[in-house]
Design an enzyme around this catalytic site. Sequence first.
Site, PDB file in Angstrom:
ATOM      1  N   SER A 143       0.872  -1.191   0.000  1.00 24.62           N
ATOM      2  CA  SER A 143       0.000   0.000   0.000  1.00 24.62           C
ATOM      3  C   SER A 143       0.900   1.229   0.000  1.00 24.62           C
ATOM      4  O   SER A 143       2.061   1.165   0.442  1.00 24.62           O
ATOM      5  CB  SER A 143      -0.865   0.005   1.263  1.00 24.62           C
ATOM      6  OG  SER A 143      -1.474   1.265   1.464  1.00 24.62           O
ATOM      7  N   TYR A 156      -1.998  -0.839  10.149  1.00 27.10           N
ATOM      8  CA  TYR A 156      -2.058  -1.206   8.725  1.00 27.10           C
ATOM      9  C   TYR A 156      -0.789  -0.736   8.023  1.00 27.10           C
ATOM     10  O   TYR A 156      -0.165  -1.493   7.271  1.00 27.10           O
ATOM     11  CB  TYR A 156      -3.309  -0.559   8.117  1.00 27.10           C
ATOM     12  CG  TYR A 156      -3.528  -0.821   6.649  1.00 27.10           C
ATOM     13  CD1 TYR A 156      -4.032  -2.038   6.202  1.00 27.10           C
ATOM     14  CD2 TYR A 156      -3.258   0.163   5.704  1.00 27.10           C
ATOM     15  CE1 TYR A 156      -4.253  -2.273   4.856  1.00 27.10           C
ATOM     16  CE2 TYR A 156      -3.478  -0.059   4.353  1.00 27.10           C
ATOM     17  CZ  TYR A 156      -3.979  -1.266   3.925  1.00 27.10           C
ATOM     18  OH  TYR A 156      -4.193  -1.498   2.589  1.00 27.10           O
TER      19      TYR A 156
HETATM   20  N1  LIG Z   1      -8.514  -0.428  -1.783  1.00 26.79           N
HETATM   21  C1  LIG Z   1      -7.457   0.317  -1.511  1.00 26.79           C
HETATM   22  O1  LIG Z   1      -7.514   1.558  -1.528  1.00 26.79           O
HETATM   23  C2  LIG Z   1      -6.123  -0.322  -1.234  1.00 26.79           C
HETATM   24  C3  LIG Z   1      -4.988   0.499  -1.240  1.00 26.79           C
HETATM   25  C4  LIG Z   1      -3.754  -0.081  -0.988  1.00 26.79           C
HETATM   26  C5  LIG Z   1      -3.657  -1.431  -0.751  1.00 26.79           C
HETATM   27  N2  LIG Z   1      -4.780  -2.209  -0.746  1.00 26.79           N
HETATM   28  C6  LIG Z   1      -4.619  -3.634  -0.471  1.00 26.79           C
HETATM   29  O2  LIG Z   1      -5.166  -4.360  -1.548  1.00 26.79           O
HETATM   30  C7  LIG Z   1      -5.504  -5.672  -1.112  1.00 26.79           C
HETATM   31  C8  LIG Z   1      -6.885  -6.022  -1.618  1.00 26.79           C
HETATM   32  O3  LIG Z   1      -7.823  -5.159  -1.032  1.00 26.79           O
HETATM   33  P1  LIG Z   1      -9.101  -4.595  -1.804  1.00 26.79           P
HETATM   34  O4  LIG Z   1      -9.002  -3.136  -1.774  1.00 26.79           O
HETATM   35  O5  LIG Z   1      -9.269  -5.304  -3.080  1.00 26.79           O
HETATM   36  O6  LIG Z   1     -10.252  -4.961  -0.736  1.00 26.79           O
HETATM   37  P2  LIG Z   1     -11.397  -6.070  -0.718  1.00 26.79           P
HETATM   38  O7  LIG Z   1     -12.228  -5.963  -1.947  1.00 26.79           O
HETATM   39  O8  LIG Z   1     -12.032  -5.898   0.603  1.00 26.79           O
HETATM   40  O9  LIG Z   1     -10.605  -7.459  -0.788  1.00 26.79           O
HETATM   41  C9  LIG Z   1      -9.956  -8.004   0.313  1.00 26.79           C
HETATM   42  C10 LIG Z   1      -9.806  -9.489   0.055  1.00 26.79           C
HETATM   43  O10 LIG Z   1      -9.022 -10.087   1.097  1.00 26.79           O
HETATM   44  C11 LIG Z   1      -9.767 -11.180   1.638  1.00 26.79           C
HETATM   45  N3  LIG Z   1      -9.467 -11.370   3.060  1.00 26.79           N
HETATM   46  C12 LIG Z   1      -9.535 -10.464   4.060  1.00 26.79           C
HETATM   47  N4  LIG Z   1      -9.240 -11.041   5.231  1.00 26.79           N
HETATM   48  C13 LIG Z   1      -8.987 -12.343   4.975  1.00 26.79           C
HETATM   49  C14 LIG Z   1      -8.639 -13.461   5.770  1.00 26.79           C
HETATM   50  N5  LIG Z   1      -8.493 -13.372   7.103  1.00 26.79           N
HETATM   51  N6  LIG Z   1      -8.455 -14.656   5.171  1.00 26.79           N
HETATM   52  C15 LIG Z   1      -8.616 -14.777   3.837  1.00 26.79           C
HETATM   53  N7  LIG Z   1      -8.934 -13.769   3.035  1.00 26.79           N
HETATM   54  C16 LIG Z   1      -9.127 -12.558   3.589  1.00 26.79           C
HETATM   55  C17 LIG Z   1     -11.205 -10.785   1.447  1.00 26.79           C
HETATM   56  O11 LIG Z   1     -12.076 -11.912   1.559  1.00 26.79           O
HETATM   57  P3  LIG Z   1     -13.454 -11.701   2.376  1.00 26.79           P
HETATM   58  O12 LIG Z   1     -14.189 -10.589   1.659  1.00 26.79           O
HETATM   59  O13 LIG Z   1     -14.133 -13.006   2.318  1.00 26.79           O
HETATM   60  O14 LIG Z   1     -13.035 -11.270   3.744  1.00 26.79           O
HETATM   61  C18 LIG Z   1     -11.144 -10.203   0.032  1.00 26.79           C
HETATM   62  O15 LIG Z   1     -11.128 -11.222  -0.918  1.00 26.79           O
HETATM   63  C19 LIG Z   1      -5.368  -5.658   0.411  1.00 26.79           C
HETATM   64  O16 LIG Z   1      -4.134  -6.239   0.788  1.00 26.79           O
HETATM   65  C20 LIG Z   1      -5.355  -4.168   0.744  1.00 26.79           C
HETATM   66  O17 LIG Z   1      -4.675  -3.905   1.937  1.00 26.79           O
HETATM   67  C21 LIG Z   1      -6.015  -1.682  -0.987  1.00 26.79           C
END
Ligand SMILES: NC(=O)c1ccc[n+]([C@@H]2O[C@H](COP(=O)([O-])OP(=O)(O)OC[C@H]3O[C@@H](n4cnc5c(N)ncnc54)[C@H](OP(=O)(O)O)[C@@H]3O)[C@@H](O)[C@H]2O)c1
Length: 241
Positions: A143, A156
């Site tokens: 991130s 985080y």
């Molecule tokens: N969106 C942003 O602005 C942003 C920015 C920088 C980095 N990121 C990173 O990008 C990555 C993906 O996030 P996203 O934005 O795409 O959010 P998201 O749509 O909420 O996706 C998160 C994913 O991680 C899974 N997950 C969470 N906790 C888990 C656990 N304990 N065991 C197994 N799976 C788990 C979720 O499954 P469930 O839904 O079933 O929990 C979901 O598939 C993350 O690492 C996040 O930190 C996001």
Amino acid sequence: MAQRAAIVTGASSGIGLAIARLLGEEGYALTVAARRPEKLAQAAEGLRGEGFEVLDVPAMLAEEDGVKAVVAAHRERYGRLDVLVNNAGVGIGAPVGEIQTKRLDMQLDVNLRSIVLFYRECADLLRAAAAEHRSAQVVNTASISGKRGQAWLSVYSATKAGVVGWTEAMNKELAPEGIKSCALCPAFVDTPMTDFAKAGGVAAEDMITPQDIAESVRMLLKVSPACLIPEIIFERPGDAL
Ligand SMILES: NC(=O)c1ccc[n+]([C@@H]2O[C@H](COP(=O)([O-])OP(=O)(O)OC[C@H]3O[C@@H](n4cnc5c(N)ncnc54)[C@H](OP(=O)(O)O)[C@@H]3O)[C@@H](O)[C@H]2O)c1
């Protein structure tokens, strides 16, 4: 047997789902993993509907057994691993005096510990792929807050800085064998994770798209085996994260 195969964690929505789709388009057989079985099954069904080969493995990736189960199922189904995408993550904000131990542990375990375990469990498969075609790729979703620590998102931020450091270390250790690692460092991406920011007034259309992030993975797959891209930073003008 599939000619190329990939694992994508956190592939039930957002960035992980976009990367899984991209890898499907690029001809990879997929194992997708996430926490909630029904949501994951729905995402996997959608990907199959687009013509991709998909194994869905629901797993709690905060737990060692969950990580092992995903890798074992992938190994049994495909017998090879060319791309590993460590993308599952969770972010829970709190002022420092109010950090709850359970939430601290969950963020450490999902965002950082699970990545270490995935590398350990997948090292032999990645080595075999690198030996076969000179390149195996690992993508770790960090991130922008792993580059510049954020107030309120302190835990985080620390986990994501850990992902950046781990990625650097893995490149020193494994890139000479052809296993290349890249840390993706995005600002706000329009996914369920940023619903809190949308509620706070950041417009979804001003955010980075999950497809933008997936396109960077396409680039990682296309560059020559000798080309190592250790980190990709996705900024937003007027960055709020
Ligand atoms: N969106 C942003 O602005 C942003 C920015 C920088 C980095 N990121 C990173 O990008 C990555 C993906 O996030 P996203 O934005 O795409 O959010 P998201 O749509 O909420 O996706 C998160 C994913 O991680 C899974 N997950 C969470 N906790 C888990 C656990 N304990 N065991 C197994 N799976 C788990 C979720 O499954 P469930 O839904 O079933 O929990 C979901 O598939 C993350 O690492 C996040 O930190 C996001």
